[in-house]
Design an enzyme around this catalytic site. Structure first.
Site, short mmCIF file in Angstrom:
data_model
loop_
_atom_site.label_atom_id
_atom_site.label_comp_id
_atom_site.label_asym_id
_atom_site.label_seq_id
_atom_site.Cartn_x
_atom_site.Cartn_y
_atom_site.Cartn_z
N ASP A 32 8.74 -15.14 -52.40
CA ASP A 32 9.65 -14.41 -52.33
C ASP A 32 10.14 -13.64 -53.76
O ASP A 32 10.37 -14.59 -54.56
CB ASP A 32 10.77 -15.02 -51.88
CG ASP A 32 11.96 -14.38 -51.23
OD1 ASP A 32 12.21 -13.42 -51.95
OD2 ASP A 32 12.81 -15.01 -50.37
N ASP A 33 10.12 -12.37 -53.89
CA ASP A 33 10.60 -11.68 -55.12
C ASP A 33 9.52 -12.05 -56.26
O ASP A 33 10.01 -11.78 -57.33
CB ASP A 33 11.99 -12.28 -55.64
CG ASP A 33 13.07 -12.03 -54.53
OD1 ASP A 33 12.87 -10.95 -53.64
OD2 ASP A 33 14.18 -12.42 -54.79
N ARG A 74 9.57 -8.41 -44.29
CA ARG A 74 8.79 -9.54 -43.37
C ARG A 74 8.60 -8.74 -41.93
O ARG A 74 7.79 -9.11 -41.09
CB ARG A 74 9.94 -10.44 -43.39
CG ARG A 74 9.78 -11.44 -44.46
CD ARG A 74 11.19 -12.08 -44.90
NE ARG A 74 11.38 -12.36 -46.28
CZ ARG A 74 11.05 -13.57 -46.75
NH1 ARG A 74 10.36 -14.44 -46.02
NH2 ARG A 74 10.94 -13.74 -48.04
N HIS A 134 14.92 -14.56 -41.49
CA HIS A 134 15.89 -13.38 -41.83
C HIS A 134 15.45 -12.09 -40.97
O HIS A 134 15.66 -11.10 -41.48
CB HIS A 134 15.44 -13.23 -43.44
CG HIS A 134 16.68 -12.52 -43.86
ND1 HIS A 134 16.69 -11.76 -45.05
CD2 HIS A 134 18.15 -12.54 -43.51
CE1 HIS A 134 17.78 -11.22 -45.37
NE2 HIS A 134 18.89 -11.57 -44.63
N HIS A 223 13.04 -16.69 -55.32
CA HIS A 223 14.06 -16.23 -54.67
C HIS A 223 15.32 -17.02 -55.49
O HIS A 223 15.26 -18.25 -55.65
CB HIS A 223 14.34 -16.04 -53.22
CG HIS A 223 15.73 -15.50 -52.73
ND1 HIS A 223 16.90 -15.65 -52.76
CD2 HIS A 223 15.81 -14.07 -52.05
CE1 HIS A 223 17.83 -14.79 -52.36
NE2 HIS A 223 17.09 -13.89 -51.75
N LYS A 390 13.58 -4.99 -57.93
CA LYS A 390 14.06 -5.08 -56.31
C LYS A 390 15.20 -4.40 -56.12
O LYS A 390 16.14 -4.22 -57.00
CB LYS A 390 14.24 -6.72 -56.07
CG LYS A 390 14.63 -6.84 -54.68
CD LYS A 390 14.84 -8.58 -54.51
CE LYS A 390 15.66 -8.68 -53.20
NZ LYS A 390 16.07 -10.24 -53.02
#
Length: 592
Positions: A32-33, A74, A134, A223, A390
């Site tokens: 994530d990220d 995702r 999510h 994240h 981002k």
């Protein structure tokens, strides 16, 4: 021409009707990220030996693109579709009111959207997921409703990594679900460790006893809040002492030496609004350095636990028959969506201190009860050699790592062909020789990467093919060597720009002014592409921070109305009391 793998499956079906060939297992590991250069295999500072080993025995993609936000990426990964076609045109946290409920913006996987898990279940696969979902909330929209046999997932944009609590005021709690039912975390919990533990539990001691499996682990690393065990953090003491400008330059140099960018390609300057490292006082620098050490420590901790999962696959004899995917949902996060105006920053600090995140000293950063973000300056450095990070349309948000390893994937291969997150699912389906989708399923928009992996082609997309990404008004549209892009606030200005990303991957020289015909041509391409995908333009004045503020007001009112009412009553009582005192005093003076 029929591919050898598909031909063998057809032959087996002819020789033994009713008998199903057992395909390779699939493991998807989603960070994530994490930006393009965050893993060691791509030149990052963090120690990621397990990921690096997968890159050595598989294919490392250098021109892979995700969306600039988590949920849309995702959706693309799990459906092989453009995010609007799947139903995730943005993330729900920043969706404007004008888009709510519209096709492509329902914020869940829509009717007719088949996930990779659904497709593989028809092939006889067992399907498991742990980590961040999510992609829809509550009954009907969780992994168990989209093809996963077992799942332990977080249905939010993020959460604490040490405890069962929310990390931001949009969520009252951290909504964890197991197999579609609300659940709690164990007392001893660290996210990367637990998600791997639970996946190992699902796989069991004989992973192939009941047929092949899909195992999808969606990590919370890296994240916000950035958190990691102290032993991982301390390994990066001194690594980031030179500051963000130096790191940005260092990564740019390594990108050139690794062939991620052409030699001599320019590096964009950091955004003018970002802070100068030399202007920080000593304490601010120390805290900033520690934040980046925590970031690297969290990456290494994730890799360590990936190693535990790989060891389990090896010990149970299935690793060699397992296709492994490693990628990230978007580029580095600066935490800027949680800041905004001075008032919003003050509110966020107050919320953190009253919801399990008191101000901690530097040594405690990354541990339980701490909330750490690297900030936009470090995010800009981590996104090097690309521009911004981002949430934007620049490649610092979009260009991320992709590693494929396992059966059907050549070892040690480097793939420079442009590819996109929605290409992963059709590639995996090709590698396992999966049958066609259901008749009423929406078609995938991604393309299989098998031709470049098998060296039957040098590119997946031709010079006139459009490869588009749009999320919340931020755009990256690729056509051959050119990219049309637009970035909205917080750091974008909404202008359309065109870059030759083959020569200028840092997006430093806008061609829109000197080649207006190219800009007009690509704008026409974007109009056609966005109409086909169902993109709805953002309303005038749209900004993500504003949308978070709009959504936060009603949430806080609903959650805290008794306290707000009591405070208002106390104010009125105090106002009335003060007035009474003034009137009494005035009468006394007049009487005297």
């Amino acid at each position: 021409m029929i591919k050898p793998k598909v031909a063998s499956l057809l032959l087996l079906a002819l020789l033994a009707p009713g008998l199903r060939a057992e395909g390779p297992n699939i493991v998807i590991l989603l960070a994530d990220d994490a930006g393009l250069m965050d893993f060691g295999a791509y030149g990052g500072e963090a120690s990621t030996p397990n990921i690096d080993a997968l890159a050595q025995r598989g294919a490392r993609f250098t021109q892979f693109r995700a969306s600039p936000q988590c949920a849309p990426s995702r959706a693309m990964l799990l459906t092989g579709m453009d995010n609007h076609r799947a139903g995730l045109g943005a993330i729900p946290e920043v969706l404007p009111a004008s888009h709510e409920g519209k096709p492509g913006y329902t914020m869940h996987l829509e009717e007719g959207v088949e996930t990779l898990a659904v497709r593989l279940k028809r092939e006889g696969y067992r399907t498991y997921m742990t980590g961040k979902w999510h992609l829809g909330h509550g009954a009907g929209d969780l992994p168990n409703d989209h093809g996963f046999d077992r799942s332990f997932v977080l249905d939010a944009s993020g959460a604490d990594n040490w405890d069962d609590q929310s990390y931001m005021p949009l969520y009252d709690e951290a909504p964890w679900f197991e197999d579609g039912e609300p659940t709690d975390l164990p007392e001893e919990f660290y996210s990367s460790e637990f998600l791997v533990d639970r996946m190992i539990d699902y796989l069991g001691d004989a992973p192939e006893a009941d047929g092949p499996f899909l195992a999808y682990v969606a990590f919370q690393a890296i994240h916000i809040p950035l958190q990691a065990p102290r032993e991982f953090i301390e390994r990066y003491d001194g690594v980031y002492d030179a500051g963000w400008s130096e790191l940005r330059a260092q990564r740019h140099g390594r990108a050139a030496s690794l062939g991620l960018i052409p030699e001599g390609a320019p590096l964009a300057a950091m955004h003018a609004s970002l802070r100068d490292w030399d202007a920080l006082d000593e304490e601010a620098r120390a805290r900033a350095i520690r934040a980046m050490e925590v970031n690297a420590g969290m990456l290494e901790a994730m890799d360590f636990h990936i190693g535990r999962l790989l060891d389990h696959l090896r010990a149970t004899g299935v690793l060699e028959n397992t296709i492994i995917v490693v990628t990230s949902d978007n580029g580095p996060e600066g935490g800027q969506l949680l800041t905004g105006s001075a008032g919003q920053q003050a509110f966020m600090r107050l919320w953190l201190r009253t919801h399990g995140y008191p101000e901690t000293d530097i040594d405690a950063m990354g541990g339980p009860g701490s909330s750490v973000a690297i900030g936009p300056e470090w995010a800009s450095a981590a996104a090097s050699p690309s521009d911004l990070f981002k949430f934007h349309g620049a490649d610092g948000a979009l260009r991320v790592p992709l590693i494929l390893a396992g059966p059907g994937v050549p070892a040690g291969e480097r793939v420079d062909a442009l590819s996109i997150m929605s290409d992963v699912m059709p590639t995996l389906l090709d590698l396992v020789g999966a049958d066609a989708p259901a008749p009423d399923a929406r078609p995938m928009t991604g393309r299989s990467l098998l031709p470049v992996l098998e060296e039957q082609a040098s590119a997946i997309y031709g010079d006139e093919d459009l490869v588009g990404i749009e999320v919340a008004g931020n755009v990256g549209l690729y056509r051959g060597r050119y990219k049309l892009t637009r970035s909205l606030p917080p750091l974008g200005d909404g202008r359309w720009r065109v870059f030759d990303v083959a020569l200028d991957p840092g997006e430093t020289r806008d061609l829109a002014v000197e080649r207006p015909e190219l800009l007009a041509d690509m704008l026409a391409d974007y109009e056609a592409w966005s109409r086909e995908m169902g993109v709805i333009e953002m309303p005038e004045g749209y900004a993500p921070v504003k949308e978070i503020g709009r959504k936060l007001g009603p949430i806080l009112l609903q959650r805290y109305w008794p306290w707000l009412l009591a405070a208002f009553a106390a104010f009125l009582l105090g106002f009335w009391g003060c007035g009474l005192l003034v009137r009494t005093g005035w009468r006394s003076l007049r009487a005297g």
